[in-house]
Design a protein around this motif. Structure first.
Motif, mmCIF file in Angstrom:
data_model
loop_
_atom_site.group_PDB
_atom_site.id
_atom_site.type_symbol
_atom_site.label_atom_id
_atom_site.label_comp_id
_atom_site.label_asym_id
_atom_site.label_seq_id
_atom_site.Cartn_x
_atom_site.Cartn_y
_atom_site.Cartn_z
ATOM 1 N N TRP A 146 59.126 45.794 49.238
ATOM 2 C CA TRP A 146 58.343 46.726 48.416
ATOM 3 C C TRP A 146 57.056 46.085 47.927
ATOM 4 N N ILE A 147 57.133 44.855 47.502
ATOM 5 C CA ILE A 147 55.948 44.166 46.986
ATOM 6 C C ILE A 147 54.894 44.042 48.087
ATOM 7 N N ASP A 148 55.334 43.641 49.276
ATOM 8 C CA ASP A 148 54.396 43.578 50.411
ATOM 9 C C ASP A 148 53.849 44.967 50.734
ATOM 10 N N TYR A 149 54.715 45.969 50.700
ATOM 11 C CA TYR A 149 54.312 47.346 51.008
ATOM 12 C C TYR A 149 53.220 47.821 50.049
ATOM 13 N N PHE A 150 53.440 47.639 48.757
ATOM 14 C CA PHE A 150 52.460 48.087 47.763
ATOM 15 C C PHE A 150 51.187 47.241 47.762
ATOM 16 N N ASN A 151 51.277 46.013 48.273
ATOM 17 C CA ASN A 151 50.094 45.158 48.390
ATOM 18 C C ASN A 151 49.359 45.365 49.708
ATOM 19 N N GLY A 152 49.830 46.308 50.529
ATOM 20 C CA GLY A 152 49.155 46.635 51.771
ATOM 21 C C GLY A 152 49.318 45.604 52.878
ATOM 22 N N ILE A 153 50.354 44.799 52.800
ATOM 23 C CA ILE A 153 50.594 43.782 53.825
ATOM 24 C C ILE A 153 51.238 44.440 55.047
ATOM 25 N N ASP A 154 50.647 44.194 56.186
ATOM 26 C CA ASP A 154 51.139 44.742 57.447
ATOM 27 C C ASP A 154 52.139 43.760 58.051
ATOM 28 N N SER A 155 53.400 44.173 58.123
ATOM 29 C CA SER A 155 54.440 43.322 58.700
ATOM 30 C C SER A 155 55.484 44.216 59.359
ATOM 31 N N LYS A 156 56.373 43.592 60.086
ATOM 32 C CA LYS A 156 57.463 44.326 60.717
ATOM 33 C C LYS A 156 58.266 45.091 59.660
ATOM 34 N N GLN A 157 58.527 44.437 58.545
ATOM 35 C CA GLN A 157 59.340 45.045 57.492
ATOM 36 C C GLN A 157 58.617 46.210 56.810
ATOM 37 N N THR A 158 57.341 46.026 56.483
ATOM 38 C CA THR A 158 56.623 47.122 55.819
ATOM 39 C C THR A 158 56.401 48.292 56.766
ATOM 40 N N ASN A 159 56.214 47.999 58.040
ATOM 41 C CA ASN A 159 56.087 49.078 59.024
ATOM 42 C C ASN A 159 57.399 49.844 59.162
ATOM 43 N N THR A 160 58.515 49.128 59.153
ATOM 44 C CA THR A 160 59.826 49.780 59.210
ATOM 45 C C THR A 160 60.020 50.667 57.993
ATOM 46 N N LEU A 161 59.695 50.149 56.813
ATOM 47 C CA LEU A 161 59.814 50.946 55.594
ATOM 48 C C LEU A 161 58.949 52.189 55.685
ATOM 49 N N ASN A 162 57.722 52.032 56.093
ATOM 50 C CA ASN A 162 56.795 53.156 56.199
ATOM 51 C C ASN A 162 57.331 54.233 57.148
ATOM 52 N N GLU A 163 57.934 53.798 58.257
ATOM 53 C CA GLU A 163 58.507 54.740 59.219
ATOM 54 C C GLU A 163 59.730 55.466 58.665
ATOM 55 N N MET A 164 60.468 54.816 57.787
ATOM 56 C CA MET A 164 61.708 55.389 57.239
ATOM 57 C C MET A 164 61.466 56.382 56.098
ATOM 58 N N LEU A 165 60.431 56.122 55.302
ATOM 59 C CA LEU A 165 60.180 56.963 54.128
ATOM 60 C C LEU A 165 59.989 58.420 54.540
ATOM 61 N N GLY A 166 60.768 59.291 53.936
ATOM 62 C CA GLY A 166 60.678 60.711 54.214
ATOM 63 C C GLY A 166 61.422 61.148 55.460
ATOM 64 N N VAL A 167 61.956 60.179 56.219
ATOM 65 C CA VAL A 167 62.658 60.494 57.460
ATOM 66 C C VAL A 167 64.151 60.201 57.331
ATOM 67 N N ARG A 168 64.470 59.017 56.820
ATOM 68 C CA ARG A 168 65.855 58.602 56.608
ATOM 69 C C ARG A 168 66.045 58.258 55.141
ATOM 70 N N PRO A 169 67.288 58.333 54.659
ATOM 71 C CA PRO A 169 67.528 57.954 53.265
ATOM 72 C C PRO A 169 67.205 56.484 53.020
ATOM 73 N N VAL A 170 66.440 56.236 51.976
ATOM 74 C CA VAL A 170 66.066 54.884 51.573
ATOM 75 C C VAL A 170 66.606 54.667 50.164
ATOM 76 N N ALA A 171 67.233 53.513 49.979
ATOM 77 C CA ALA A 171 67.848 53.207 48.691
ATOM 78 C C ALA A 171 67.323 51.886 48.143
ATOM 79 N N VAL A 172 67.367 51.782 46.825
ATOM 80 C CA VAL A 172 67.073 50.534 46.122
ATOM 81 C C VAL A 172 68.081 50.413 44.986
ATOM 82 N N GLY A 173 68.085 49.254 44.386
ATOM 83 C CA GLY A 173 68.926 49.034 43.220
ATOM 84 C C GLY A 173 68.097 49.049 41.960
#
Length: 129
Positions: free
Chosen positions: A9-36
């Protein structure tokens, strides 16, 4: 459903382009995403600007938020931490042990950047996204 760690999330909100942030971006609104709840705290407390805080908080309104720590998870987290320490692996943050243990127990795949989760994958059956 995937569970997303604060490191992503921190990388995502800081605009860092990575495999993980791209995966998150692809999942949002498409598959259920959870956090604690602890992740929600870690991420939201890092915003300096009110407008950024409000935008992030709004995004989290659409996600599944789990309460991470109860008696059983607390004890199992301590057990997992100790298991890894006996193997010579020290986890730097107790919160990571809690997150990993919660995901292991609930069989939720975890999307992460933080290297402290790798021993949980290798040794304790944490499912990595």
């Amino acid at each position: 459903m995937i569970f997303v760690d604060s490191s992503v999330w921190i990388d995502y909100f800081n605009g860092i382009d990575s495999k993980q942030t791209n995966t998150l971006n692809e999942m949002l609104g498409v598959r259920p995403v959870a956090v604690g709840d602890l992740i929600l705290t870690e991420v939201l407390q890092g915003f300096r600007e009110d407008k950024d805080y409000k935008a992030a908080k709004s995004l989290f309104d659409d996600l599944i938020i789990f309460d991470l720590v109860g008696r059983d998870i607390a004890i199992k987290s301590a057990d997992n931490f100790r298991t890894l320490r006996k193997k010579g692996i020290t986890i730097r943050k107790p919160v990571d042990a809690i997150i990993a243990t919660f995901c292991i127990e609930k069989k939720l795949p975890l999307l992460f950047v933080d290297k402290d989760f790798k021993p949980f994958v290798k040794t304790l059956g944490l499912i990595a996204v």
